[in-house]
Design an enzyme around this catalytic site. Sequence first.
Site, mmCIF file in Angstrom:
data_model
loop_
_atom_site.group_PDB
_atom_site.id
_atom_site.type_symbol
_atom_site.label_atom_id
_atom_site.label_comp_id
_atom_site.label_asym_id
_atom_site.label_seq_id
_atom_site.Cartn_x
_atom_site.Cartn_y
_atom_site.Cartn_z
ATOM 1 N N ASN A 1 -3.592 29.857 39.785
ATOM 2 C CA ASN A 1 -2.183 29.973 40.166
ATOM 3 C C ASN A 1 -2.080 31.017 41.281
ATOM 4 O OD1 ASN A 1 0.567 30.367 40.325
ATOM 5 N ND2 ASN A 1 0.783 31.257 38.272
ATOM 6 N N TRP A 2 -1.967 30.526 42.502
ATOM 7 C CA TRP A 2 -1.962 31.455 43.642
ATOM 8 C C TRP A 2 -0.658 32.254 43.740
ATOM 9 C CZ3 TRP A 2 -4.283 28.608 48.547
ATOM 10 C CH2 TRP A 2 -5.583 28.149 48.233
ATOM 11 N N LYS A 3 0.371 31.799 43.058
ATOM 12 C CA LYS A 3 1.706 32.427 43.138
ATOM 13 C C LYS A 3 2.174 32.501 44.603
ATOM 14 C CE LYS A 3 0.785 34.706 38.808
ATOM 15 N NZ LYS A 3 1.046 35.818 37.890
ATOM 16 N N HIS B 1 6.409 28.822 33.822
ATOM 17 C CA HIS B 1 5.711 30.106 33.956
ATOM 18 C C HIS B 1 6.704 31.236 33.642
ATOM 19 C CE1 HIS B 1 3.641 33.519 35.654
ATOM 20 N NE2 HIS B 1 2.531 32.812 35.551
ATOM 21 N N GLU C 1 7.285 33.916 35.021
ATOM 22 C CA GLU C 1 8.007 34.430 36.195
ATOM 23 C C GLU C 1 9.191 33.524 36.535
ATOM 24 O OE1 GLU C 1 4.508 34.745 38.638
ATOM 25 O OE2 GLU C 1 3.782 36.332 37.311
ATOM 26 N N GLU D 1 0.308 32.304 27.796
ATOM 27 C CA GLU D 1 0.246 33.458 28.692
ATOM 28 C C GLU D 1 1.122 34.581 28.128
ATOM 29 O OE1 GLU D 1 -1.032 32.199 32.904
ATOM 30 O OE2 GLU D 1 1.130 32.071 32.800
ATOM 31 N N GLY E 1 -0.830 39.923 35.157
ATOM 32 C CA GLY E 1 -0.855 40.826 36.300
ATOM 33 C C GLY E 1 -0.933 42.296 35.920
ATOM 34 N N SER F 1 -4.396 38.170 33.068
ATOM 35 C CA SER F 1 -5.503 39.066 33.407
ATOM 36 C C SER F 1 -6.867 38.521 32.984
ATOM 37 C CB SER F 1 -5.269 40.462 32.835
ATOM 38 O OG SER F 1 -4.100 41.028 33.401
ATOM 39 N N GLY G 1 -4.393 33.928 37.620
ATOM 40 C CA GLY G 1 -3.544 34.383 38.717
ATOM 41 C C GLY G 1 -4.348 35.167 39.742
ATOM 42 N N GLY G 2 -4.295 36.485 39.649
ATOM 43 C CA GLY G 2 -4.940 37.367 40.627
ATOM 44 C C GLY G 2 -6.365 36.969 40.990
HETATM 45 P P1 PGA Z 1 -2.882 36.993 36.211
HETATM 46 O O1 PGA Z 1 -1.771 35.831 36.184
HETATM 47 O O2 PGA Z 1 -4.214 36.302 35.998
HETATM 48 O O3 PGA Z 1 -2.758 37.630 37.557
HETATM 49 O O4 PGA Z 1 -2.573 37.924 35.079
HETATM 50 C C1 PGA Z 1 -1.886 34.716 35.350
HETATM 51 C C2 PGA Z 1 -0.673 33.836 35.518
HETATM 52 O O5 PGA Z 1 0.436 34.376 35.668
HETATM 53 O O6 PGA Z 1 -0.785 32.590 35.523
#
Ligand code: PGA
Length: 255
Positions: free
Chosen positions: A10-12, A98, A100, A170, A176, A216, A237-238
């Site tokens: 997930n590049w966001k 998600h 977010e 999640e 994050g 994470s 994500g990251g």
């Molecule tokens: P993260 O994000 O790996 O940066 O914690 C995961 C996600 O939100 O899908």
Amino acid sequence: MKRNKIVAGNWKMNLDFEEAQTLIEDLETLLDEKQPSCEVIICPPFPYLELATDEASEHELFEVGAQNCAAWESGAYTGEVSAKMLDSIGVNCCIIGHSERRKYFGEDNATLAAKVNLALKYEIVPIFCVGEVLEEREANKHFDVIRKQVEEGLFHLDIADIENVIIAYEPVWAIGTGKTATPAQAQEVHAFIRGLVKEKYGDDIASQIHILYGGSCNAKNASELFAQPDVDGGLIGGASLKAEDFVSICEQASK
Ligand code: PGA
């Protein structure tokens, strides 16, 4: 039945076009070299999806997901992108719900259920995210929260549709933050979610549905998380923004 593992990146809202091109090229080089056996999905921002689907059909090294889709079919919804549009450029799946999106865009379970329906209508696999915030875990309410998210977002589906859904657990406190759920915490919730699916749809569906862990997850902790019996891969994500890390996670999902 043994479930294959899935790793989705997930590049966001990161990277400009050139950086996205470079990341895709680097991923292609490494995936071609390492040939991980897991299913690999990348979820870039909307403007880079067509680049990604073109590359995906040329090299067949990954599939492509969007990070969101509209809750409406088409029409006067300025700024929205429909499931049908995603389908028309070869997008295979879509992250829905998600945390977010739930937090910053006020998406509730009813809206998310509408998105799930539209994705499925256009044969796009929803990657449906659930997870509790820190206060909910501390108050020991996480199972109730997750049950509600799964029931209200997914359990209106019939068997033919639920089969095509991926669930991602999640925990919001792990996204994050560098604070990963322990493998035991992840396993506990994944087993709980699989149990809910079993109660509603029976053994066969429960044993084949994929439940990914996100929050994470990185090249250092992926192996341990993926070794849990109910963890079928990760939503990253990251660490999905660095080709070496992401492909290392894919390799760890391929053991
Ligand atoms: P993260 O994000 O790996 O940066 O914690 C995961 C996600 O939100 O899908």
